[in-house]
Design a protein around this motif. Structure first.
Motif, PDB file in Angstrom:
ATOM      1  N   LYS A 142       0.833  -1.214   0.000  1.00  0.00           N
ATOM      2  CA  LYS A 142       0.000   0.000   0.000  1.00  0.00           C
ATOM      3  C   LYS A 142       0.866   1.262   0.000  1.00  0.00           C
ATOM      4  O   LYS A 142       0.677   2.179   0.796  1.00  0.00           O
ATOM      5  CB  LYS A 142      -0.926   0.007   1.218  1.00  0.00           C
ATOM      6  CG  LYS A 142      -1.780  -1.247   1.375  1.00  0.00           C
ATOM      7  CD  LYS A 142      -2.829  -1.350   0.303  1.00  0.00           C
ATOM      8  CE  LYS A 142      -3.851  -2.444   0.590  1.00  0.00           C
ATOM      9  NZ  LYS A 142      -3.307  -3.790   0.610  1.00  0.00           N
ATOM     10  N   SER A 170      -0.846   4.620  -0.064  1.00  0.00           N
ATOM     11  CA  SER A 170      -1.786   5.025   0.983  1.00  0.00           C
ATOM     12  C   SER A 170      -1.197   4.941   2.385  1.00  0.00           C
ATOM     13  O   SER A 170      -1.482   5.784   3.229  1.00  0.00           O
ATOM     14  CB  SER A 170      -3.057   4.166   0.910  1.00  0.00           C
ATOM     15  OG  SER A 170      -2.736   2.793   1.056  1.00  0.00           O
ATOM     16  N   GLN A 171      -0.353   3.937   2.647  1.00  0.00           N
ATOM     17  CA  GLN A 171       0.145   3.737   4.005  1.00  0.00           C
ATOM     18  C   GLN A 171       1.502   4.381   4.260  1.00  0.00           C
ATOM     19  O   GLN A 171       1.949   4.441   5.394  1.00  0.00           O
ATOM     20  CB  GLN A 171       0.224   2.234   4.311  1.00  0.00           C
ATOM     21  CG  GLN A 171      -1.135   1.563   4.369  1.00  0.00           C
ATOM     22  CD  GLN A 171      -1.043   0.113   4.799  1.00  0.00           C
ATOM     23  OE1 GLN A 171       0.029  -0.385   5.130  1.00  0.00           O
ATOM     24  NE2 GLN A 171      -2.169  -0.578   4.792  1.00  0.00           N
TER      25      GLN A 171
END
Length: 600
Positions: free
Chosen positions: A169, A172-173
């Motif tokens: 991710k 996003s992360q």
């Protein structure tokens, strides 16, 4: 003790700075001289070498998050031990999978369990040079840039890069640091991290391992994560037995899980599937005859989306999940993401028979109940008077009432209006399971309150193992488990009465007369008499054994036994056998006619 001389350290720092500055100036002069004196082709070579060197320096700076400009990247530890949510599986004692617990429904498979049909379809659609590159397909990147300049946007991510996006991710992360806040640079930083991590993955894993991780990680829509769940959800098959047309449908779905979903958009899915099949034809995976034949086959779905409430023994599974909460907390485990294998004592065959028995018997009980009450409301007190505002008080505890109360504060008329307004609703029905109807919230409460409930559990006496567990007549309509709920035990409490009698020296063959017993009691602080009766309202006067009286649940004889052994002895026996609820030491306990509820 050594003294810290700040002036000395500042002086040393300045000296180092001047030294590095002089070396950089010398290198720059040498580089300019080399560039100006070189021929045109050498200038091109120097420029290319310089660009590559600067690009590598940039990637290193991104990877180490130089001066916090780029944000963190996936570490070597996370690449070596990637984490992904995996469904936990619950098995019966006879080895049958009876349910799952998950947030993302994913069950990993090994490379050997994946059909070559699927591997070929994936590679030739998503990354045709997968076996030639090392995580970054520069030929694909340059082709994408060329197409973008023509106004024809296309992707250039390799399977390895897609794995990075799915598993880690990155977009996003992980933050993009200070530079990521500048317009246009955020995407560059994210893409750089994907390249770096993709190269690392290629260094640590084989191509087969990368393909396996990708297929176990990717989202196929419909809450189907990983190829095993996707094959089961859409076609009720396995990755090992998948066909070309099925593989083409699933691989085509990866481009956009909603747009090309075969259930939501069947026409788009069919077109996309045929594009994938045509791609296999161009790469000589399929012959022209095979392609023409497969292209004519319609998409034949065997769609079955799986939820946490699919499978068998739903009440038992909820009880297991609740029981494991403490263990999971102590062992730092998550039942919904850590892929636990949970083996239970329930026998799937006995569970099936138990659910069938409950359904059959409760239909009879419900029919008798409806025949007895007819159109009368059954919510009545001990004097057989209808309890006033019974339904209204139940309505106040519903979600609908609380939402209306927030929407219309201090407006009870508005709340009542909407509670009595008919709307589409599903209610329980023995024949249909659930019935879609138009009914008001108040009428739905009246309807559902007329159903009888039950709890069923079968325990193996020798081991104490639970072999079957049914918490009520329908899990979707009543999730409150009657097996573990506190309820008035009624005549089942006679077990402890007779057990206390056996403990006091009585024998199952001892005889008593079925006759009324008068017991002097104190009620509301005044002397009174308690005269219990049998279910039929009287007594036969017959002599019968304790064994027979227990089997027929004869109230009068149970009271006689209780009077002989004493109420304190019955309470002690009940607690010794596992009842934890405080019990009132009154004569009515012999028939458990108390207002208290029991649990074990």
């Amino acid at each position: 003790m050594v003294k810290f001389d700040s002036r000395t350290w500042v002086s040393r720092g300045i000296s180092v700075f001047h030294y590095l500055k002089s070396k950089c100036n010398a290198f720059w002069k040498w580089y300019k001289h080399l560039f100006h004196q070189a021929s045109w082709y050498k200038k091109g070579l120097v420029s290319l070498t310089t660009f590559i060197a600067l690009f590598l320096i940039y990637l290193i700076m991104v990877d180490v998050n130089f001066l916090w400009l780029f944000g963190k990247s996936p570490s070597l530890s996370s690449i070596h031990n990637p984490e992904q949510p995996i469904a936990s599986e619950l098995y019966s004692s006879d080895g049958k999978l009876i349910g799952k617990f998950f947030r993302e429904n994913r069950t990993p498979v090994k490379y050997e369990e994946i059909s070559p049909v699927l591997i070929k379809t994936l590679i030739n659609t998503e990354d045709e040079r997968f076996y030639q590159h090392f995580g970054i397909d520069f030929q694909g990147v340059f082709a994408a840039i060329k197409d973008m300049m023509r106004g024809e946007a296309r992707g250039a991510s390799t399977i390895t890069q897609q794995l990075v996006k799915n598993m880690f991710k990155v977009r996003s992360q992980y933050s993009t640091g200070l530079l990521g806040k500048l317009p246009g640079l955020k995407l560059l930083v994210m893409k750089s991290k994907e390249w770096i991590t993709a190269v690392k993955i290629e260094c640590f894993y084989s191509k087969e391992e990368i393909l396996t991780m990708y297929l176990n990680t990717v989202d196929f829509g419909s809450n189907a994560y990983g190829i095993k769940t996707a094959a089961s959800t859409y076609f009720h098959t396995t990755p090992q037995n998948i066909t070309y047309e099925q593989a083409a449908t699933l691989v085509g779905l990866l481009k956009a899980t909603t747009t090309y979903n075969p259930r939501l958009n069947p026409k788009n899915s069919l077109k996309r599937r045929n594009v994938v099949l045509e791609n296999l034809l161009q790469h000589k995976i399929l012959s022209r005859a095979e392609f023409d034949s497969l292209k004519q086959i319609p998409i034949q779905l065997n769609y079955n989306i799986e939820s946490n409430y699919n499978g068998e023994a739903l009440y038992f599974r909820e009880a297991v999940a609740n029981d494991l909460q403490k263990w999971c907390k102590e062992n730092d485990k998550d039942i919904y993401t850590d892929g636990l294998k949970i083996y239970t004592t329930v026998d799937s065959r006995m569970q099936k028979y138990a659910e069938a028995a409950v359904d059959k018997q409760m239909r009879i009980v419900q029919r008798n109940f409806d025949n007895h009450w007819g159109k009368q409301n059954p919510w009545r007190d001990r004097n057989h008077q209808e309890i006033p505002n019974f339904i209204e008080n139940l309505a106040k505890s519903t979600v609908s009432y609380k939402q209306l109360e927030q929407k219309f504060p201090n407006q009870p008329d508005s709340i009542q209006y909407y509670l009595n307004l008919p709307h589409r609703l599903k209610v329980f029905d023995y024949n249909l399971g659930s019935r879609d109807t138009t009914i008001s919230t108040m009428d739905s409460i009246r309807y559902m309150e007329r159903f009888m409930h039950t709890g069923f559990v079968a325990i193996e006496p020798q081991t104490g193992y639970v072999k079957a567990w049914v918490g009520d007549v329908n899990f979707n309509s009543w999730k409150y488990d009657k097996v573990i709920s506190k309820r008035q035990p009624g005549s089942t409490f006679k077990l402890f009465v007779y057990a206390a009698g056996m403990e006091a020296g009585m024998s199952p063959c001892d005889e008593r007369i079925d006759q009324s017993v008068v017991w002097d009691v104190i009620e509301d602080g005044k002397p009174a008499q308690w005269i219990p009766h049998n279910a039929n309202g009287g007594a036969t006067g017959d002599t019968m054994s304790l064994k027979c009286a227990f089997a027929q649940s004869v109230n009068t004889i149970a009271v006689q036994v209780a009077k002989e052994v004493g109420i304190p002895a019955i309470v002690r026996t009940a607690h010794a056998m596992g009842v934890k609820t405080p019990l009132e030491e009154t004569p009515a306990i012999s028939l458990e006619l108390l207002t208290s509820h029991c649990s074990n």
